[in-house]
Design a protein around this motif. Structure first.
Motif, PDB file in Angstrom:
ATOM      1  N   GLU A  16      -1.782 -42.306 -23.121  1.00 25.10           N
ATOM      2  CA  GLU A  16      -2.737 -41.715 -22.188  1.00 25.10           C
ATOM      3  C   GLU A  16      -2.027 -40.964 -21.063  1.00 25.10           C
ATOM      4  O   GLU A  16      -2.438 -39.868 -20.679  1.00 25.10           O
ATOM      5  N   LEU A  54      -2.239 -37.001 -20.210  1.00 20.48           N
ATOM      6  CA  LEU A  54      -2.618 -36.539 -18.877  1.00 20.48           C
ATOM      7  C   LEU A  54      -1.588 -35.546 -18.341  1.00 20.48           C
ATOM      8  O   LEU A  54      -1.946 -34.502 -17.788  1.00 20.48           O
ATOM      9  N   LEU A 102      -9.509 -31.084 -17.147  1.00 22.06           N
ATOM     10  CA  LEU A 102      -8.837 -32.332 -17.528  1.00 22.06           C
ATOM     11  C   LEU A 102      -9.758 -33.200 -18.387  1.00 22.06           C
ATOM     12  O   LEU A 102      -9.322 -33.775 -19.392  1.00 22.06           O
ATOM     13  N   LEU A 129      -8.868 -34.198 -22.162  1.00 19.93           N
ATOM     14  CA  LEU A 129      -8.625 -35.615 -22.449  1.00 19.93           C
ATOM     15  C   LEU A 129      -9.754 -36.274 -23.230  1.00 19.93           C
ATOM     16  O   LEU A 129      -9.665 -37.467 -23.534  1.00 19.93           O
TER      17      LEU A 129
END
Length: 188
Positions: A97, A101, A151, A155
């Protein structure tokens, strides 16, 4: 005195196996049982003349001795063929993760990335972010909003590959403010 020693020796020869059995049930180990019997016999040997019921007395001495040893060493080592599994937190998801990011952050324009970092990582108020970047508070708000939307899109679990790793091209509409340096290549 010699008669007492001979009587003690005869008792040990005839009852040693019984004493060892009791000690084994107390300790759970053959070696510890032998040590316990030896320690009890040494203690009882000094008082042998005064003992009325030697087997009962020796059992009581072994129990007391075992309890005192157990109190001193409550933890003991257990030898096994395999190491016991210990619960550990799986860090692979966290690393994955975090890497996603960082890649999504690199896909943002340098100014938007700077706004996101200053606003949400450093936790500065919008006015201080605007002062640090030399722009208006409204510009900080709109860049933060657009940056967070990008974002989230990058994601999202079902995001297409093109949304996950677009590389921005610097535009002339994104000039560095006067008196500051352009923040390119800055990662959180």
């Amino acid at each position: 005195m010699a008669a007492d020693d001979e009587h003690f020796r005869e008792f040990v020869e005839t009852r040693y196996i019984d004493l060892l059995r009791v000690a084994y049930h107390l300790t759970g180990s053959t070696q510890d049982a032998e040590d316990l019997v030896q320690a009890a016999l040494v203690k009882v040997m000094r008082r042998w003349r005064r003992v009325d019921d030697p087997m009962a007395y020796l059992r009581r001495v072994m129990i007391n001795q075992h309890i005192s040893v157990w109190r001193r060493h409550r933890m003991h080592e257990v030898v096994t063929a395999f190491f016991p599994e210990r619960p550990t937190r799986d860090m692979t998801e966290t690393v994955t993760e975090r890497r996603a990011l960082y890649e999504a952050m690199r896909a943002l324009t340098p100014r938007t990335r700077a706004v996101i970092v200053l606003r949400y990582v450093v936790d500065l108020p919008e006015a201080e972010v605007a002062a640090a970047l030399g722009c208006s508070v409204g510009s900080v708000k709109s860049r933060a909003s657009r940056g967070l939307a990008r974002l989230r899109l990058a994601l999202a679990p079902d995001a297409p590959p093109s949304a996950q790793s677009p590389t921005p091209t610097p535009t002339s509409a994104d000039p560095a403010p006067t008196g500051t340096t352009k923040m390119t290549g800055v990662t959180p």
